[in-house]
Motif scaffolding. Structure first.
Motif, short mmCIF file in Angstrom:
data_model
loop_
_atom_site.label_atom_id
_atom_site.label_comp_id
_atom_site.label_asym_id
_atom_site.label_seq_id
_atom_site.Cartn_x
_atom_site.Cartn_y
_atom_site.Cartn_z
N GLU A 97 0.83 -1.21 0.00
CA GLU A 97 0.00 0.00 0.00
C GLU A 97 0.87 1.27 0.00
O GLU A 97 0.56 2.26 -0.67
CB GLU A 97 -0.91 -0.01 1.22
N ILE A 98 1.97 1.24 0.75
CA ILE A 98 2.81 2.43 0.87
C ILE A 98 3.66 2.68 -0.37
O ILE A 98 3.71 3.79 -0.90
CB ILE A 98 3.71 2.30 2.11
N PHE A 99 4.33 1.64 -0.86
CA PHE A 99 5.29 1.83 -1.94
C PHE A 99 4.76 1.46 -3.33
O PHE A 99 5.39 1.81 -4.33
CB PHE A 99 6.56 1.01 -1.67
N GLY A 100 3.66 0.73 -3.37
CA GLY A 100 3.15 0.31 -4.67
C GLY A 100 3.93 -0.82 -5.30
O GLY A 100 3.76 -1.12 -6.49
N VAL A 101 4.81 -1.45 -4.53
CA VAL A 101 5.56 -2.62 -5.01
C VAL A 101 5.47 -3.72 -3.96
O VAL A 101 5.25 -3.45 -2.78
CB VAL A 101 7.05 -2.29 -5.29
N GLU A 102 5.64 -4.93 -4.43
CA GLU A 102 5.60 -6.07 -3.52
C GLU A 102 6.91 -6.16 -2.74
O GLU A 102 7.99 -6.14 -3.35
CB GLU A 102 5.40 -7.36 -4.33
N PRO A 103 6.85 -6.23 -1.42
CA PRO A 103 8.11 -6.44 -0.68
C PRO A 103 8.61 -7.85 -0.90
O PRO A 103 7.82 -8.79 -1.00
CB PRO A 103 7.70 -6.23 0.78
N GLU A 104 9.90 -7.98 -0.99
CA GLU A 104 10.51 -9.29 -1.20
C GLU A 104 11.04 -9.80 0.14
O GLU A 104 11.99 -9.24 0.68
CB GLU A 104 11.63 -9.21 -2.22
#
Length: 316
Positions: A97-104
């Motif tokens: 939600e914050i960064f718009g990318v999936e955390p790895e």
């Protein structure tokens, strides 16, 4: 190319915004917040709600910096605490939600590879003023002492063997060092050492650590120890980066830290407030590594997994 790297560890969340050109990373922003995401994970197996909120608050500020500086690629990597947590889906959803990318949520071996790249890529460019103007001799043993785990990587130009073990400054502090023992008792320290030595048995069995000519130490426990050894009046990353601590200095700083009370550690000029209660365990990890494998000194690096993440974006 302007990239943004976010490293979310057990103890801290960090940001690097950098410009990549001519095989060099130029820092635009480098930030660190101690959020203690791994608070209680070793005991409960879950990320605590308040720990998640502290982490998300820091990340929202980082997102603002990323937008302000116009980074064109962002990668978020999470390490030990989130690997261990039963509710890591909550963390993943919040980061998305914050960064718009999936955390790895990277494996220990992936974490080790990124740490190795970040730590060693600049070693050949040590300045003529250092004791090693041609750069430290490979192979390197890169040791990244985190909050929940410690990574061991051996290699020259690339990582050739790696292992992540579950000894870290937060994990060992929560497991063995009680708040009502200040400074810690001999019995508590023996328990910490026993855990470290058990982990080092596994490291020695699985990673060719004795092939390494140079020990490179990463992360806040190591850099804080270096600041103490250098007797700095305040934390100075430029002075600390690529400094060398002799084995005698490692042993001396460890002994001094373990003999201090919480209040005395808090008064150390280079000490970040978030490290006061965990620095003793972190120092003891480095101390036992130096003793076990017979290194005469440690090359201290301010560049680590965060820089490795940035390099991975530049090469993708």
């Amino acid at each position: 190319m302007r990239v943004a790297a976010v490293d979310c560890g057990t103890n801290s969340v960090r940001l690097l915004i950098a410009d990549v050109h001519d095989d060099v990373l130029d820092d635009v922003e480098r930030r660190m917040e101690i959020v203690r995401l791994g608070q209680g994970v070793d005991k409960t197996g879950r990320l605590a709600p308040d720990a998640l909120e502290r982490t998300f608050k820091a990340m929202r500020a980082y997102r603002g910096l990323i937008d302000r500086h116009g980074a064109t690629a962002t990668r978020v990597v999470a390490t030990s605490a989130t690997r261990d947590a039963a509710n890591r889906a909550e963390f993943v959803a919040g980061v998305r939600e914050i960064f718009g990318v999936e955390p790895e949520v990277v494996s220990g071996s992936e974490e080790a590879e990124l740490s190795f790249t970040g730590a060693t890529r600049g070693l050949v460019r040590l300045s003529p003023e250092t004791e090693m103007p041609q750069g430290p001799l490979p192979p390197y043993l890169v040791v990244d002492i985190g909050g929940g785990s410690t990574e061991f990587v051996v290699g020259s130009k690339h990582a050739e063997a790696a292992l992540s073990v579950d000894i870290g400054c937060v994990r060992l502090t929560e497991r063995h060092l009680r708040d009502d023992e200040d400074p810690p008792s001999a019995l508590a320290l023996e328990a910490v050492v026993a855990d470290i030595e058990e982990a080092l048995d596994r490291v020695e069995a699985e990673v060719p650590v004795r092939r390494a000519h140079t020990l490179v130490g990463l992360a806040g426990s190591v850099t804080t120890m270096a600041g103490i050894a250098l007797e700095l009046p305040s934390y100075d990353s430029a002075r600390i980066h690529h400094s060398q601590m002799s084995s005698a200095q490692v042993h001396d700083v460890t002994r001094r830290l373990l003999a201090m009370t919480h209040g005395e550690r808090a008064e150390v000029p280079v000490m970040h407030p978030g490290r006061v209660d965990v620095i003793g365990a972190g120092a003891l990890i480095l101390d036992r590594i130096v003793r076990r494998f017979g290194f005469s000194q440690v090359v201290v690096s301010e560049h680590d997994i965060l820089d490795g993440i940035a390099w991975s974006l530049a090469s993708s």
